[in-house]
Every structure is written in C-alpha cells, then in structure tokens.
Design a protein around this motif. Structure first.
Motif, mmCIF file in Angstrom:
data_model
loop_
_atom_site.group_PDB
_atom_site.id
_atom_site.type_symbol
_atom_site.label_atom_id
_atom_site.label_comp_id
_atom_site.label_asym_id
_atom_site.label_seq_id
_atom_site.Cartn_x
_atom_site.Cartn_y
_atom_site.Cartn_z
ATOM 1 N N PRO A 278 0.800 -1.233 0.000
ATOM 2 C CA PRO A 278 0.000 0.000 0.000
ATOM 3 C C PRO A 278 0.831 1.281 0.000
ATOM 4 C CG PRO A 278 -0.077 -1.077 2.152
ATOM 5 C CD PRO A 278 0.554 -2.046 1.201
ATOM 6 N N GLU A 279 1.974 1.264 0.682
ATOM 7 C CA GLU A 279 2.812 2.464 0.712
ATOM 8 C C GLU A 279 3.352 2.792 -0.672
ATOM 9 O OE1 GLU A 279 3.273 -0.134 2.719
ATOM 10 O OE2 GLU A 279 2.920 0.594 4.773
ATOM 11 N N ASP A 280 3.871 1.771 -1.360
ATOM 12 C CA ASP A 280 4.417 2.005 -2.694
ATOM 13 C C ASP A 280 3.314 2.386 -3.672
ATOM 14 O OD1 ASP A 280 6.735 1.924 -4.529
ATOM 15 O OD2 ASP A 280 5.614 0.303 -5.489
ATOM 16 N N ALA A 281 2.161 1.732 -3.561
ATOM 17 C CA ALA A 281 1.037 2.057 -4.440
ATOM 18 C C ALA A 281 0.606 3.502 -4.230
ATOM 19 C CB ALA A 281 -0.129 1.108 -4.177
ATOM 20 N N ALA A 282 0.546 3.928 -2.979
ATOM 21 C CA ALA A 282 0.157 5.309 -2.670
ATOM 22 C C ALA A 282 1.174 6.296 -3.236
ATOM 23 C CB ALA A 282 0.026 5.490 -1.161
ATOM 24 N N LYS A 283 2.452 5.932 -3.164
ATOM 25 C CA LYS A 283 3.515 6.801 -3.691
ATOM 26 C C LYS A 283 3.356 6.960 -5.199
ATOM 27 C CE LYS A 283 8.582 7.273 -3.510
ATOM 28 N NZ LYS A 283 8.936 7.293 -4.943
ATOM 29 N N ILE A 284 3.111 5.866 -5.897
ATOM 30 C CA ILE A 284 2.929 5.908 -7.352
ATOM 31 C C ILE A 284 1.719 6.767 -7.709
ATOM 32 C CG2 ILE A 284 2.308 4.538 -9.385
ATOM 33 C CD1 ILE A 284 3.887 2.210 -8.099
ATOM 34 N N ILE A 285 0.621 6.537 -7.031
ATOM 35 C CA ILE A 285 -0.628 7.239 -7.329
ATOM 36 C C ILE A 285 -0.490 8.737 -7.085
ATOM 37 C CG2 ILE A 285 -3.021 7.523 -6.542
ATOM 38 C CD1 ILE A 285 -2.927 4.411 -6.058
ATOM 39 N N ALA A 286 0.191 9.098 -5.969
ATOM 40 C CA ALA A 286 0.360 10.512 -5.639
ATOM 41 C C ALA A 286 1.342 11.200 -6.592
ATOM 42 C CB ALA A 286 0.839 10.663 -4.201
ATOM 43 N N GLU A 287 2.490 10.563 -6.826
ATOM 44 C CA GLU A 287 3.518 11.190 -7.665
ATOM 45 C C GLU A 287 3.098 11.303 -9.127
ATOM 46 O OE1 GLU A 287 7.130 9.030 -7.082
ATOM 47 O OE2 GLU A 287 7.573 10.012 -5.156
#
Length: 353
Positions: A278-287
């Motif tokens: 979830p952390e990496d997915a959130a980073k991708i989605i935000a960036e």
C-alpha cells in the motif's frame, strides 16, 4: 474508486445522454486532416501497439482512489504482461457509461449506483470487485446526532441527488426504519457541487449531516471538525461487502472474451499489489497524479482501509453482495424490478480468467 454518479435518471434521459454523446463524438471528428496526417497517425498507432496481442485499449481515468488498480496495472506493467497497450483517458460518469455501452471502454470502476442504469438499459455487467468502503456521513463535532434514527427530520448534504453517497445514506436510514421516499421521506437532501461548500454548510448549521466520498470526511475528522456517524467500510451491515465493483462492457464480454479475461487478470494482479504494497502504491498514485489525494500517508491509510485484496471464493462473495444491494435498492424504491433474484443474476457475469 471510482467520480460522482447521477444514475437514477429515467430510461429516456439515459438514452438522451447516449445519443447526445455519440452525436458529439461523430461531430467532433475533424475532416480537415490531410491524407499524410491520417497516414502518420495510423503509423503512430501501429507503432504504439506493436508487440501487444490486444493492441491499444482505452480505460477511463478518474481522480478517485477507486480506480487505483487501473493505474497500478499500467505503472507496474501488468497490462503489458497480458498483451494490452493501456491508454488512460479522462471520462466523467456519463461518458464511462456510454463507453461501456458501445465497447469503447472494456471496464470501469463503479458501485451499486450503476444498478438502476443497467435496469434502464445500459449494457454493462459486474465482472469483478475492487474494494470495500469509501463513503462516510459526517456531523459537526460534538453533535447530538449519533445514529440513523437521530437524522429523522434533518437535512443531509450530498454531492448529487441520486449519487452513491445519497443512495448509501438511504440504505442506512432505510435499514433503521426511516421513510426514504424522495418526496415525502423523513430526511431532506441538499446537493452541493463542491464538497468544501458542503462542509462549510455543515459548520454553519445549514445542513445537519454531510454524506461524502473519502478522503474529505477522513481529512475533516483528523482535523477535529467532524464526527463520523456512518462509515460504509466499518458499519456492521456493510463492512464485509464490496461497495465498488468492476463493470465490464457486455459488447467486449461477448465479442472479445479473451481480451476481457486478460484485462481481469491484470487488474487482479494490481489489486493484489496494492494490498501487499500500500505504501508504494500510494507513492505511485500521488507522484503520477492518478488521484486528487497528494498526501501519501493519507492515501496509504485509505488503501489499507479499503482492502483491495483478491479473496478466496471471490466470485461467490461478489454474487452475494450484488444480491444484497439489489434487495436493498429495491426495498427503498431505487429499483423497479419485481424479480430481484433474476435481476441480480442478470447484473453479475462470472468471466472465466
């Protein structure tokens, strides 16, 4: 999850939108391109799809976390692994419905709010699930309103009359025994195009509660300005149920079953990735600006809360949840069918993948 949906319109309205959008698409095609331009465009398309079994496939993009699996499947190469050259295009709720109807879009994210549209003739079916919970009802901090019964005679703000927060609120209130008749019900609804204005109205006492999509209710709760009295993701009657489904175009299901199966495999991989990372997915989605949420910590929390994991015996779970929401929407007057079991069976298609 998925944008706001006004989908309890009558069949004529839906057909009107369908005709209007199709007419706009036809009229919007430029006739001034030279033969050279057309050839160059065709060449570019062939290069873009070279090596992809299913060529270029368009998917609707939204600013909601509900559509995160589509973004992750693109960014992590899951579509590519399945032979799909994925292209994301911005599309509002009506454009997505028309895209499903015509086969322009093979799938889109949506919720039980799509059910009335299917009843009115939109050619789409539930082909998978996405996640649980994403709608909350907030009241002003310290309000005496604690339960659904406390909202009798009150006013609730929503994004639109007939939208998903509106329907979710009615399901909750109806279960508590309140009259949810649109004309003579126990609760009055006021629509707000801007969620910030809805929260402002709540603080000023112009409405008694606000039914909204995340993340704004969660953000306001963290700020200490509101109390959450209903959470679709944690309420005992809804917590274990999928609220956001994956809808597939009946045209693609029937005419290109292999392509639909490939798409579903890619999205299952994406859901599993989100659940495990979830952390990496959130980073991708935000960036990559796939969501209006730029706070990665908040996005991570919501991705965890929504539970994107692919579950064992998921087909049976989806079938049960479709039946549940069909029965609920029928009970509160949002579906006209007299055969809820038959309609639920019509809505869900178990696509082998």
């Amino acid at each position: 999850m998925l944008s706001k949906h006004g989908i309890i319109a009558k069949g004529t309205a839906i057909l009107g939108v369908l005709i209007a959008v199709l007419a706009f698409d036809a009229c919007g095609v430029s006739t001034s391109n030279s033969a050279a331009d057309a050839k160059a465009e065709a060449g570019a398309n062939s290069v873009a799809t070279e090596g992809y079994k299913y060529g270029t496939v368009e998917f609707p993009k939204s600013s909601s976390l509900c559509s995160s699996p589509i973004a992750i499947a693109l960014e992590k190469g899951f579509f590519k692994e399945e032979g799909i050259d994925a292209k994301l295009v911005t599309a509002d709720a009506e454009t997505r419905k028309v895209g499903l109807d015509t086969g322009r879009f093979p799938v889109t994210n949506g919720d039980f709010q799509f059910f009335p549209s299917i009843e009115k003739g939109v050619k789409t079916s539930v082909v998978g699930a996405l996640h649980k919970g994403c709608i909350k009802i907030a009241v002003k901090k310290g309000s005496n309103i604690k339960t659904a019964a406390d909202l009798k005679g009150k006013t609730i703000g929503v994004d639109e009359i007939g939208g998903t927060p509106y329907m979710a609120a009615n399901l909750w209130l109806g279960d508590a025994g309140l009259n949810v008749d649109p004309k003579n019900g126990d609760v009055k609804y006021l629509p707000y195009d801007d969620a910030s204005l809805e929260f402002e109205a709540l603080q000023k006492g112009q409405i008694d509660a606000a039914a909204l999509w995340d993340p704004l209710p969660t953000i306001q709760e963290q700020k200490g300005t509101v109390d959450i009295v209903f959470d679709l993701g944690s309420d005992p009657k809804f917590a274990k149920r999928f609220c956001c489904f994956l809808y597939g175009s009946n045209k693609i299901i029937e005419e290109k079953p292999d392509e639909m199966a490939a798409i579903l495999r890619a999205l299952d991989k994406a859901r599993d990735y989100i659940a495990q990372n979830p952390e990496d997915a959130a980073k991708i989605i935000a960036e990559k600006n796939y969501s209006s949420i730029t706070d990665q910590e908040l996005a991570t929390k919501l991705l965890k809360d929504y539970d994107y994991s692919v579950q064992t015996d998921e087909n049976k779970i989806i079938e049960d949840d479709v039946n549940y929401f069909v029965d609920g929407l029928k009970k509160i007057g949002f579906l006209e069918t007299g055969d809820t079991a038959g309609f639920a069976k019509q809505i869900y298609k178990d696509v082998e993948h």
